[in-house]
Design an enzyme around this catalytic site. Structure first.
Site, mmCIF file in Angstrom:
data_model
loop_
_atom_site.group_PDB
_atom_site.id
_atom_site.type_symbol
_atom_site.label_atom_id
_atom_site.label_comp_id
_atom_site.label_asym_id
_atom_site.label_seq_id
_atom_site.Cartn_x
_atom_site.Cartn_y
_atom_site.Cartn_z
ATOM 1 C CE1 TYR A 106 -0.700 37.306 -12.066
ATOM 2 C CE2 TYR A 106 -2.947 36.464 -12.196
ATOM 3 C CZ TYR A 106 -2.062 37.471 -11.862
ATOM 4 O OH TYR A 106 -2.517 38.647 -11.329
ATOM 5 C CE LYS B 134 -0.802 37.989 -8.394
ATOM 6 N NZ LYS B 134 -0.330 39.073 -7.504
#
Length: 292
Positions: free
Chosen positions: A174, A178
């Site tokens: 993640y 991002k």
């Protein structure tokens, strides 16, 4: 020049919102609609990855967003699309231009999150988050950008995360996705500026959505704080929220999606015409823990 007597007036604009079925996407779609924007809402509205510990959005969720947009007097059209499918996004872009006439705004918001220590990952634990969050966001830019070029300008807002500005225990995929969105945003801002298109990244803190309201997320927060999750979701939720509130400069464990949406409206507006290639944080002060 923007009309200073009616700030953030988006009357007549057309926005594409991905991840529109719930959470930040729904809040942003309704806030943009309240400012005068017609909305094309995109969501997979179904299963995304077997690695996820929460229920996927549904077609009913997407329909509810549409009902809320139309209740504000704006036009709405829903498209069920997996943003990993670039050809499907390009087909949607053509249909949106035909239906609405043009595209002014892209809020590329759709994303997923799962937790697993990096050495325990299987291929899907890495690839699904990278493919949805990073490649999917790039696909949205590539699909909807040409319509903005034809329009003579536009606004792109990409959803990153505070976890895209620092490491995340048990969250390498993640954070990488991002963090990649921020680099994608900066590069896209350089490429698209000559066409009058601004590109910025929204940096939400921990938002109160289905994405964060589950045992894996509570356990991760407790573990980072030095505690031991019990496996009892209700008990771990309380422990995690108490710890998160203590960490927050504003004492807020989770932020409501509606508190993030006004930043999207600003970045979509004429008032933000000189803002491009930057990050904009709504984190209840948690940004103070990030470098830069």
């Amino acid at each position: 020049m923007a009309d200073q007597t009616r700030p953030f007036d988006l009357s007549g604009k057309v926005a594409v919102v991905t991840g529109a079925a719930r959470g930040i996407g729904r809040a942003a779609a309704t806030a943009l609609a309240a400012a005068g924007t017609n909305i094309a809402g995109i969501d997979i509205a179904g299963p995304v990855s077997k690695t996820l510990d929460y229920s996927p959005a549904t077609e009913a969720d997407l329909d509810e967003t549409g009902r809320m947009v139309e209740a504000l007097g704006r036009r709405w059209k829903a498209y069920r699309i997996d943003q990993r499918d670039l050809s499907a996004l390009r087909d949607a872009a053509a249909r949106i231009e035909q239906k609405f006439g043009w595209i002014d705004i892209l809020f590329a918001n759709a994303g997923i999150q799962a937790f697993k220590p990096i050495l325990d990952m299987e291929d899907a634990d890495w690839h699904d988050q990278i493919d949805v969050n990073l490649t999917g966001t790039a696909n949205a830019i590539r699909a909807f950008g040409p319509a903005m070029v034809r329009r003579g300008g536009g606004r792109m807002i990409l959803t990153s995360s505070t976890q895209g500005q620092h490491g995340t225990k048990s969250g390498a995929a993640y954070s990488a996705s991002k963090w990649g969105v921020i680099g994608l945003m900066k590069s896209a801002a350089m490429d698209l500026g000559e066409h009058g298109i601004t590109v910025n990244a929204l940096i939400p803190g921990l938002i109160d959505t289905v994405l964060t309201r589950h045992e894996d997320r509570y356990a991760q927060a407790i573990d980072v704080a030095g505690g031991k999750p019990t496996g009892n979701e209700r008990k771990d939720e309380q422990t995690a929220l108490e710890g998160l509130a203590k960490k927050s400069p504003l004492g807020v464990p989770m932020i409501q999606p509606e508190d993030v949406a006004p930043m999207v409206v600003f970045l979509a507006s004429d008032e933000a015409r000189m803002a491009s290639g930057a990050t904009y944080s709504i984190t209840a002060g948690d940004s103070a823990n990030a470098q830069g």
